[in-house]
Structure formats: structure tokens, C-alpha cells
Design a protein around this motif. Structure first.
Motif, PDB file in Angstrom:
ATOM      1  N   GLN A 191       1.043  -1.256   0.163  1.00 40.08           N
ATOM      2  CA  GLN A 191      -0.439  -0.228  -0.140  1.00 40.08           C
ATOM      3  C   GLN A 191       0.999   1.560  -0.004  1.00 40.08           C
ATOM      4  O   GLN A 191       2.292   1.157   0.312  1.00 40.08           O
ATOM      5  N   ALA A 192       0.659   2.329  -0.563  1.00 37.35           N
ATOM      6  CA  ALA A 192       1.393   3.581  -0.682  1.00 37.35           C
ATOM      7  C   ALA A 192       0.380   4.752   0.026  1.00 37.35           C
ATOM      8  O   ALA A 192      -1.099   4.827  -0.136  1.00 37.35           O
ATOM      9  N   THR A 193       0.918   5.727   0.675  1.00 34.79           N
ATOM     10  CA  THR A 193      -0.056   6.662   1.746  1.00 34.79           C
ATOM     11  C   THR A 193       0.653   7.896   1.183  1.00 34.79           C
ATOM     12  O   THR A 193       1.846   7.793   1.027  1.00 34.79           O
ATOM     13  N   LYS A 206      -4.100   0.689  -1.659  1.00 37.52           N
ATOM     14  CA  LYS A 206      -3.599  -0.786  -2.113  1.00 37.52           C
ATOM     15  C   LYS A 206      -2.536  -0.282  -3.001  1.00 37.52           C
ATOM     16  O   LYS A 206      -2.959   0.389  -4.023  1.00 37.52           O
ATOM     17  N   LEU A 207      -1.549  -1.544  -3.083  1.00 38.72           N
ATOM     18  CA  LEU A 207      -0.671  -1.457  -4.666  1.00 38.72           C
ATOM     19  C   LEU A 207      -0.950  -2.987  -4.843  1.00 38.72           C
ATOM     20  O   LEU A 207      -1.441  -4.171  -4.675  1.00 38.72           O
ATOM     21  N   TRP A 208      -0.912  -2.980  -6.333  1.00 39.28           N
ATOM     22  CA  TRP A 208      -0.536  -4.518  -7.575  1.00 39.28           C
ATOM     23  C   TRP A 208       0.049  -4.551  -8.374  1.00 39.28           C
ATOM     24  O   TRP A 208       0.876  -3.523  -8.431  1.00 39.28           O
ATOM     25  N   LYS A 209       0.944  -5.553  -8.277  1.00 33.73           N
ATOM     26  CA  LYS A 209       2.178  -5.929  -8.970  1.00 33.73           C
ATOM     27  C   LYS A 209       2.015  -5.215 -10.315  1.00 33.73           C
ATOM     28  O   LYS A 209       1.095  -5.686 -10.856  1.00 33.73           O
ATOM     29  N   TYR A 210       2.546  -4.708 -11.368  1.00 35.46           N
ATOM     30  CA  TYR A 210       2.984  -4.479 -12.504  1.00 35.46           C
ATOM     31  C   TYR A 210       3.525  -5.241 -13.850  1.00 35.46           C
ATOM     32  O   TYR A 210       4.500  -5.492 -13.413  1.00 35.46           O
ATOM     33  N   TYR A 211       2.191  -5.424 -14.693  1.00 32.55           N
ATOM     34  CA  TYR A 211       3.188  -6.308 -15.925  1.00 32.55           C
ATOM     35  C   TYR A 211       2.709  -5.971 -16.966  1.00 32.55           C
ATOM     36  O   TYR A 211       2.202  -6.586 -17.337  1.00 32.55           O
ATOM     37  N   THR A 268       1.533  -0.785  -9.337  1.00 29.78           N
ATOM     38  CA  THR A 268       0.857  -0.243  -9.516  1.00 29.78           C
ATOM     39  C   THR A 268      -0.730   0.315  -8.878  1.00 29.78           C
ATOM     40  O   THR A 268      -0.835  -0.889  -8.177  1.00 29.78           O
ATOM     41  N   THR A 269      -1.436   1.609  -9.120  1.00 31.74           N
ATOM     42  CA  THR A 269      -2.276   1.448  -8.386  1.00 31.74           C
ATOM     43  C   THR A 269      -3.948   1.350  -8.487  1.00 31.74           C
ATOM     44  O   THR A 269      -4.989   0.819  -7.987  1.00 31.74           O
ATOM     45  N   GLY A 270      -3.490   0.799  -9.889  1.00 37.03           N
ATOM     46  CA  GLY A 270      -4.578   0.303 -10.813  1.00 37.03           C
ATOM     47  C   GLY A 270      -5.661   1.097 -11.114  1.00 37.03           C
ATOM     48  O   GLY A 270      -6.340   0.655 -11.372  1.00 37.03           O
ATOM     49  N   HIS A 271      -4.889   3.144 -10.116  1.00 38.33           N
ATOM     50  CA  HIS A 271      -6.087   3.904 -10.691  1.00 38.33           C
ATOM     51  C   HIS A 271      -5.832   4.793 -11.679  1.00 38.33           C
ATOM     52  O   HIS A 271      -5.021   5.607 -12.218  1.00 38.33           O
TER      53      HIS A 271
END
Ligand code: FAD
Length: 481
Positions: A117-119, A222-227, A139-142
Motif C-alpha cells: 500500500q502507498a500513503t 492498495k498496490l498491485w504488481k504491474y506487468y 501500480t495503483t490500478g487507478h
């Protein structure tokens, strides 16, 4: 007795410092409206009362002190971060408002690769946060089209959603924790946890409050792995929007989750796809994630598409190139300004959501009514860009020539009558009049129809958290003063 403009400015300076309080006329004019009144703004016509000042805050403590002062003196406060609002949420509709600007609170506070996660402070531009987390392979996915300008506070305050929503969801699915300040000065920090059942989900008092209940100062997402190497992109042309909507339903109901699923009708598509799909609807998908998932999702979609001879595949490069240039930055807004001043042809939008069973009816009725009832329309079309298992959004895009009216009459002659048709027809058919831009000040006219008996909850929340009614007067709920 109401406090004077000069006294407001003096008190603000004592809280946030002289340099952080701006009273230049041009700044106040710009702060009195948002992109709902872009036509007026492009003509330098300002019809709202000018605020007393724009005050830039640097900490939650300063926000707390300003709000406590404004609450005690019953001064309207309009929270602001990226200034990309489109529904009048930033309009200062009463005298001597304070525009409380969080854009200087622009620090990324933490990127946590373990808890994923990022703040960030409220004034961090989403694109800056995204670029930073990409350095870690995340990625934030946003990815709303306003990503280069919109900031974290405003994105949470409006319940924003991005282009990859079918996989990552809207901001409500991404927000883990949030700090916010209430009008009485109380600072609340809602901790970031994966999930909890400790009473109602209090994040939702903050999410979508549009500055009408509290001022967001810090956001954890939240954060996700970016591919990116595993993205697969597919595009198709077809004749009928209705067929495209049914295919999108089939893909969702079968259980596939592409990150992007978009469908343009031929009218809306004119602006985007004339070079390869003139007169056609365009349906497109992007899949992403780890290779196995992305590929399997793409294969599943291709399998479904193969059963639809009404769709013709197009070269995926065409879609990829178009998609890479979809976002709006300051330069693109400046281009739009010049074009509008030259042509008097304006583009505005209204986005709604609808269950699958109602979406075709809403689409057909709105197209028919707007083109028959509203003058000077040059384009009226729609695209669908956010899909759910139980329905979809429609983003109506309309262009009209502003003819025989002053800049300040454009809204009542064109924009509001079009919005009225779309909102009323959507609500009547069982959908929601706002999918992601918020209510602002120009959809409040239908807020009772939108919520029905549940409006009680919205009104009670407003009374509870903003009993003096100082937060963004006229936003979400109408101003009766
Ligand atoms: C070209 C363009 C494309 C867009 N594309 C999308 C899109 O794809 N998806 C989408 O969801 N939206 C989109 N929008 C709408 C807009 O960008 C979003 O609503 C965004 O969330 C606004 O963020 P902001 O920081 O600019 O907020 P602002 O414009 O500053 O404010 C928006 C609203 O939030 C309130 N607010 C702002 N900051 C705070 C705060 N700190 N605390 C409490 N309330 C606050 C304001 O009072 C106002 O009501 C687009 C807008 C434009 C102009």
C-alpha cells in the motif's frame, strides 16, 4: 453579525501564513467555478460570487484550525485539490466563501512493498504517485482520464474511477485508510487494514463526500504488481451499440475480468476512430496481470468474440495507439479552450450507471429525446467504460454549437436541459444518475429521486457532521438559503 471579507482574510493569514492566502481577482474568479462552467470561464465570464480568498493549507492541523474558525463564523468552505471537477462541486455560490486548497500537501509519505500500500497527502497528483510506485514494479490500478491533474483528496472525495476499473475497481475498492478533518476541527485517522467488521464501514463517510462533510488530508491506497509486458489488447467494429452491450454482459457474466472493457457508439466514436471505423461502433478490451491470467482472460474473450459474426476484429495496434493518448493534461485543456473560442462548439458529458436490463432503454431514450428536443446538437453519443456483473455505466458525450446566447446562458439553454433528460430517464428506468463525477451542484435537482427513501441517510449524515452547514454549500444537497 457576519464577519467582513477583510476579517476573514486576516484570520486565514494568521492560521496558514500570509503567503498562503491569495486574494488576486483573477485567482478568485478562477476559484469560483469548475469545468461545468468551462464555456463561461473560457469567455472570462464569472457568474458566481467571488470567494473571499483561496487558502493553501500545509497540514491537517491547519485544516482543523481553518475549519473551526469557519464553523464558528458560519463561513462556506469549498475544499479543493486538483481543480478538475466537472459538476460544479467547486462553485462558490454564496458570498465570502473560503476555497480551502490542499494542493500544497503534495508529499508521498510511504510506499510499503510488504503490505502493498502507498500513503500520500491529499495534494499528490495521481500520475506522480503512479510514476513513483512504478519504480518499484507496482501500480495503483487507478487511471482516470484526469490522472495528470486530479489529486488524491479529490479522487477520494468524488468516488472516482479509472480506465482499468473492470479489474481493479473504483477508488472505493482501492482505499485502505484515510485521514480527514471535520468542520468542528476534529481530525480522524481511519487506519488502513485489509478488512474489518468493527461497525459500519466509516471510510464511506469520507468517500464521495464531495467536500460537503469533511476535508481529506491523507490517503492510503492498495498496490498491485504491474506487468505491462503481458497486456493483451483486442478491438472490434460492429454496427449496433445494443449488440455491444449484450456482448459486454456476456463477458462479465461468464466471469472474465479484463482491465479495460469499452464500447463506443458510432456518434461518440467519431472523435476517436474515424480513421479506421467511420460510422461503426467500437468494442475493445485490454487484459492484464500475471502472464497466465492475462492470457487466459484474453483467450476467453476471444472465444466469446468468435461466436459473434456481427463483430469484425481490427488491428490491435490501432487501439493501443489510441488508448495511449486518452488522458487529459493542462496542455490539452488549453487546446480545447482555443477550439471552443474559435468554433463555439462545446463538448460536455453526463455519466450514469444502469442494470443490464435497463441500459439499452436508457441509451435509446436519451439519444431520441436529446436529438429531438435540444437545439444545435452536433454530436450526441455514448460509450460504456466500466462493467460490473450486474450492470454497466454509460458516458453520454454531447457537442453543441452555442448559438444566439450569451456565455452565461449556455448552461440553461443546453447543458442543464440535456442533463435533465439523461438524469430523469436514468432514474426512471432504475439506474443511478451519477456513475463517477459526483453530484456537484448541478445534479442536486434530482437527488431526492436518485435516493428515494434513502435520502434520509444522506441528510442525517450531513446534519451530523456539518450541523452549521458550512461545507461546500449546495453540493450533494440543494442550497435552500
Ligand atoms: C478531462 C477530465 C477527465 C476526467 N476523467 C475522469 C475519469 O476518468 N474518472 C473519474 O472518476 N473522474 C474523471 N474526471 C473528473 C475529476 O477529475 C475527478 O472527479 C477527480 O476525482 C477530481 O479530483 P481533483 O483533485 O481535481 O478534485 P477537485 O476538482 O479539486 O474537487 C472535486 C470535488 O471534491 C472535493 N474535494 C477536493 N479535494 C477535497 C479534499 N481534500 N477533501 C474533501 N473534498 C475535496 C471538492 O470540493 C469538489 O467537490 C475527469 C475530469 C476531467 C476534467
Amino acid at each position: 453579525m457576519a464577519i467582513s471579507r477583510e476579517e476573514i482574510v486576516a484570520k486565514l493569514k494568521s492560521i496558514v501564513g500570509e503567503d498562503n492566502v491569495v486574494t488576486d481577482r483573477a485567482v478568485l474568479e478562477d476559484a469560483s467555478h469548475d469545468r461545468f462552467r468551462k464555456y463561461e470561464g473560457y469567455h472570462h465570464v464569472y457568474t458566481n460570487p467571488l470567494p473571499a480568498a483561496v487558502a493553501f493549507v500545509n497540514s491537517a492541523q491547519e485544516v482543523s484550525e481553518v475549519l473551526r474558525f469557519c464553523n464558528a463564523e458560519k463561513i462556506n468552505v469549498v475544499p479543493r485539490t486538483g481543480h478538475s471537477a466537472t459538476e460544479g462541486g467547486l462553485e462558490t455560490i454564496v458570498e465570502n466563501s473560503v476555497v480551502l486548497d490542499g494542493s500544497h500537501m503534495n508529499k508521498i509519505l510511504d510506499i510499503d512493498p510488504v503490505d502493498m500500500q502507498a500513503t500520500a497527502q491529499c495534494g499528490v497528483v495521481l500520475e506522480d504517485l503512479e510514476n513513483e510506485v512504478r519504480k518499484y514494479g507496482f501500480t495503483t490500478g487507478h487511471s482516470p482520464q484526469s490522472k495528470p491533474i486530479a489529486m488524491m483528496g479529490g479522487l477520494v472525495a468524488t468516488r472516482s474511477i479509472g480506465q482499468f476499473s473492470t479489474l481493479y475497481g473504483g477508488i472505493e475498492d482501492m482505499l485502505a485508510g484515510v485521514e480527514t478533518v471535520f468542520p468542528d476541527g476534529t481530525i480522524c485517522d481511519i487506519k488502513a487494514v485489509p478488512r474489518r467488521s468493527a461497525g459500519p464501514d466509516i471510510r464511506h463517510v469520507v468517500l464521495g463526500n464531495e467536500g460537503a462533510m469533511n476535508f481529506i488530508t491523507k490517503v492510503t491506497v492498495k498496490l498491485w504488481k504491474y506487468y505491462p509486458q503481458f497486456h493483451e489488447c483486442m478491438g472490434y467494429t460492429l454496427d449496433r451499440m445494443q449488440d455491444g452491450l449484450r456482448i459486454m454482459r456476456e463477458i462479465m457474466v461468464e466471469g472474465y475480468r479484463p482491465s479495460v472493457a469499452r464500447l463506443y457508439d458510432a456518434e461518440d466514436g467519431k472523435e476517436h476512430f474515424s480513421h479506421f471505423a467511420a460510422g461503426k461502433c467500437v468494442l475493445l478490451f485490454v487484459t492484464e496481470g500475471p502472464q497466465l491470467i492475462s492470457h487466459a482472460t484474453a483467450e476467453g474473450i476471444r472465444e466469446i468474440m468468435a461466436k459473434h459474426p456481427e463483430c469484425t476484429p481490427v488491428e490491435s495496434k490501432l487501439i493501443e495507439t489510441w488508448f495511449a493518448n486518452l488522458n487529459w493534461d493542462a496542455a490539452r485543456i488549453e487546446e480545447e479552450r482555443k477550439e471552443v473560442l474559435e468554433t463555439n462548439n462545446v463538448c460536455c458529458t453526463t455519466e450514469i450507471s444502469a442494470p443490464w436490463s435497463a441500459v439499452e432503454h436508457i441509451y435509446e431514450t436519451c439519444v431520441k429525446r436529446v436529438t429531438e428536443e435540444i437545439p444545435d446538437i452536433t454530436i450526441f453519443g455514448a460509450h460504456a467504460s466500466h462493467c460490473y456483473s450486474n450492470g454497466i455505466n454509460l458516458y453520454f458525450v454531447y457537442w453543441y454549437n452555442v448559438v444566439d446566447c450569451k456565455p452565461e446562458e449556455e448552461i440553461t439553454k443546453y447543458h442543464l436541459p440535456i442533463k435533465k433528460i439523461i438524469c430523469e430517464e436514468t432514474i426512471k428506468a432504475g439506474g443511478s444518475m451519477c456513475h463517477h463525477h459526483g453530484v456537484g451542484k448541478h445534479r442536486v435537482h434530482w437527488i431526492d429521486q436518485e435516493h428515494g427513501s434513502a435520502l434520509y441517510i444522506v441528510k442525517r449524515l450531513k446534519q451530523a457532521f456539518d450541523p452549521n452547514g458550512i461545507m461546500n454549500i449546495g453540493t450533494i444537497l440543494p442550497y435552500k438559503g
